[in-house]
Design an enzyme around this catalytic site. Structure first.
Site, short mmCIF file in Angstrom:
data_model
loop_
_atom_site.label_atom_id
_atom_site.label_comp_id
_atom_site.label_asym_id
_atom_site.label_seq_id
_atom_site.Cartn_x
_atom_site.Cartn_y
_atom_site.Cartn_z
N CYS A 114 0.84 -1.20 0.00
CA CYS A 114 0.00 0.00 0.00
C CYS A 114 0.87 1.24 0.00
CB CYS A 114 -0.94 0.01 1.21
SG CYS A 114 -2.15 -1.31 1.15
N GLN A 115 0.95 1.90 -1.14
CA GLN A 115 1.67 3.16 -1.22
C GLN A 115 0.88 4.23 -0.49
OE1 GLN A 115 4.66 3.45 -2.64
NE2 GLN A 115 4.86 5.61 -2.13
#
Length: 645
Positions: free
Chosen positions: A119-120
């Protein structure tokens, strides 16, 4: 082999090829597998599975892995060797691949979807840009298909399991005001899932390392997540790896082997006993690590567990000082020798590049593959496909199985596991809806300037933000804001009116800070709203409040807001992790969606006006009926609060 500038021979370890698990299958044989090995079992799917740390955890908790998906070919080979069912190499960022997975799984009754999607963090600036593209340039508001957390959520929707488990690093939440987490929670709750988000210290569940993880749980059978009691004492590094055979360490020579003899010590720790289950008797696999440079060999020798890299110059003598090859100012923690009686440093994927953060407490070398796997709580029977570096990378990227087990246990079915559920009306959704309604009523009344509106005005937000630190009585503040209510730009006449209306000298000095934007109508236009804080030299807290009041989706983390969240959740307001765990408590109240800024503004008001440190005005608080801490109120006050709430 040549040494080059590395100081040791450059070599690749042998490639470990693993045969598939005897109960694994292919997509073509999956339906037969469901009717055979998988029949009657509680089935799980692991998305972004890596080598299978989370798969191992959910299996320990009672599920059988029906399918696992990852893009890393070596990790998929590892998973296929260690688990039954399907192990598929897929790019879930591709919608066509998600279609294919959905088709494969269509005959399976999946009880749990687990996974740790990369998850950026979604920055505020990025969210602002996307919002502008959607509103003004025709951008598709659903154009997030390539974000892997969105792909994970999409597969949950397609599979529709009873329960969901997602694991990630805390930075996923802390770096973007938990935007991704709040969005996932909101969408799951719309589907009838109850949700829980919590930060978990992995050592509390038997993992012998410092590792804080963010866990999101969801289920649609009951609104309850019963975690088992945390461990009272940590599992030390000695407990974890102290029984493994000592290795001979000669500078520049090979360290360890793929297979070594193992002799069980008389006093084997409970942790090591667990790790040895189903391992071959008298044998340990993959107890090997990198060769040691001569200069590193000496550095490892003079180090203690509390020695910093910057301290080495004082410990090395004469020509030895040149052994410190890296800048001590730039790399203050380049080397870390672990301690027997403590937790290990967090095992990360960086261990595949070098092992300097993981120097053995006694032996002059870095941790072996098997030791790193033990610290991550992989049992000794678990093998990792590929080279030594492949194994280290897979181990560093993994979810510790014992942590996965603890999280999965909180999702076990209650009662008849075959009962179909239509979904729930989640508790926190009810709380947030009530909070939003209260906020709308306050906004329609005298608190119009304290809460983001449907058509926010940057000028109003700037005046409130600039004056937020001044102690102005509510009546005086209301009168001052009345003078700007019908204005969208700051004229010289209005500026003078504000200065004259300031009730105190500190308030007047704050109003004076608006001077740079007097008679600058262009700078107050909506398209320039994000430039206002810099032009007015706002402090960080002022800028956050300004952004909230113009409708930004962010969290105001302050004493008052954290106090509200803590009291509603029934935790101490001054506990040691109040900033990190306090944010998680705040997430539950703020939620996501268009009303999230409004709820955040309401929590700020409650923390300022009602939920005071001393003498809280509970009778007027919209959260009192849901406040776990209400048990600490007097009977009379509680009765009044619930009656009026």
């Amino acid at each position: 082999m040549t040494k080059g500038h590395y100081g040791v021979p450059l070599e690749r370890s042998d490639y470990l090829k693993l045969d598939p698990n005897k109960n694994s299958c292919t997509p073509e044989g999956f339906q037969d597998w469901l009717e055979g090995f998988g029949k009657g079992k509680r089935l799980a799917v692991d998305l972004f599975s890596g080598a299978g740390g989370l798969s191992a955890g959910v299996e320990r908790a009672g599920w059988t892995t029906a399918a696992a998906v990852d893009f890393d070919e070596r990790a998929v080979e590892t998973h296929r060797a260690n688990f039954p069912g399907l192990s598929l190499k897929m790019d879930l960022g591709d919608p066509a691949e998600r279609d294919r997975l959905e088709e494969i799984l269509k005959f399976a009754k999946i009880d749990l979807v687990a996974g740790g999607p990369p998850c950026q963090p979604f920055s505020r600036a990025g969210r602002n840009k996307i919002r502008d593209l959607v509103k003004n340039h025709g951008r598709d508001p659903e154009d997030r298909r390539k974000e892997l957390w969105s792909a994970y959520l999409d597969m949950v929707k397609r599979i529709s399991p009873r329960a969901v488990l997602m694991e990630n690093v805390p930075d996923m939440g802390l770096h973007d005001d938990f935007f991704v987490i709040r969005t996932i929670e909101e969408e799951l709750e719309e589907l009838g899932y109850a949700t829980q988000v919590r930060l978990v210290d992995a050592w509390s569940y038997g993992v012998p390392q410092h590792r804080k993880r963010l866990i999101l749980l969801a289920r649609k059978d009951v609104d309850d997540f019963a975690w088992r009691k945390p461990d009272s004492e940590p599992t030390t590094l000695r407990d974890a790896i102290g029984d493994l055979p000592e290795l001979e360490v000669v500078p520049t020579e090979r360290v360890g082997e793929r297979e070594l003899k193992y002799r069980k010590p008389r006093n084997l720790s409970g942790f090591a006993t667990k790790m040895r289950e189903e391992a071959p008797r008298g044998l340990v696999w993959d107890h090997m690590t990198r060769r040691v440079r001569r200069d590193d060999h000496r550095i490892f020798e003079v180090m203690e567990s509390d020695t910093k890299y910057s301290d080495l110059q004082d410990k090395l003598t004469g020509d030895e000082k040149k052994y410190q090859r890296y800048s001590a100012e730039k790399y203050t923690d380049k080397y870390k020798k672990l301690a027997w009686g403590e937790l290990s440093r967090t095992i990360t994927a960086h261990i595949a590049k070098d092992g300097y953060w993981y120097i053995h407490p006694e032996q002059l070398r870095t941790l072996t593959v098997r030791e790193a796997a033990r610290v991550q709580t992989f049992p000794d029977r678990f093998r990792f496909a590929g080279t030594r570096s492949d194994a280290f990378r897979q181990i560093g990227n993994a979810v510790p199985p014992l942590l996965g087990e603890a999280a999965a246990e909180a999702l076990k079915p209650v009662g008849d596991a075959t009962t179909e559920t239509a979904g729930l009306q989640p508790h926190w959704r009810e709380v947030r809806n009530g909070l939003a309604e209260w906020a709308k009523q306050r906004r329609d009344g005298g608190d119009w300037y304290q809460l983001p509106g449907d058509a926010p005005v940057p000028l109003h937000a700037a005046v409130v933000a600039i004056l937020s630190g001044a102690k102005i009585k509510p009546a005086a503040m209301a009168e001052l804001m009345t003078s700007v209510r019908r204005s969208k730009t700051l004229t010289a006449a209005l500026f003078k009116k504000l200065v004259d209306a300031a009730p105190t000298m500190p308030a007047r000095s704050r109003v004076d800070r608006l001077a740079p934007l007097v008679e600058k109508p262009y700078d107050w236009q909506w398209g320039k709203r994000l430039d206002v804080p810099a032009k007015l030299a706002m402090k960080p807290a002022e800028e956050s409040l300004y952004r909230l009041l113009i409708g930004e989706d962010l969290m105001l983390v302050g004493t008052g807001t954290l106090r509200v969240a803590a009291r509603v959740n029934g935790v101490e307001t001054d506990h040691p992790n109040r900033l990190s765990e306090g944010r998680v408590n705040l997430v539950k109240l703020v939620g996501a969606g268009k009303d999230a800024p409004l709820r955040m503004g309401a929590i700020r008001l409650i923390g300022t006006d009602l939920c005071r440190e001393d003498q809280p005005v509970c009778s007027e608080c919209p959260l009192v009926a849901h406040c776990v801490s209400r048990e600490n109120l007097s009977d009379d006050l509680l009765t009044l609060a619930v009656t009026q709430g």
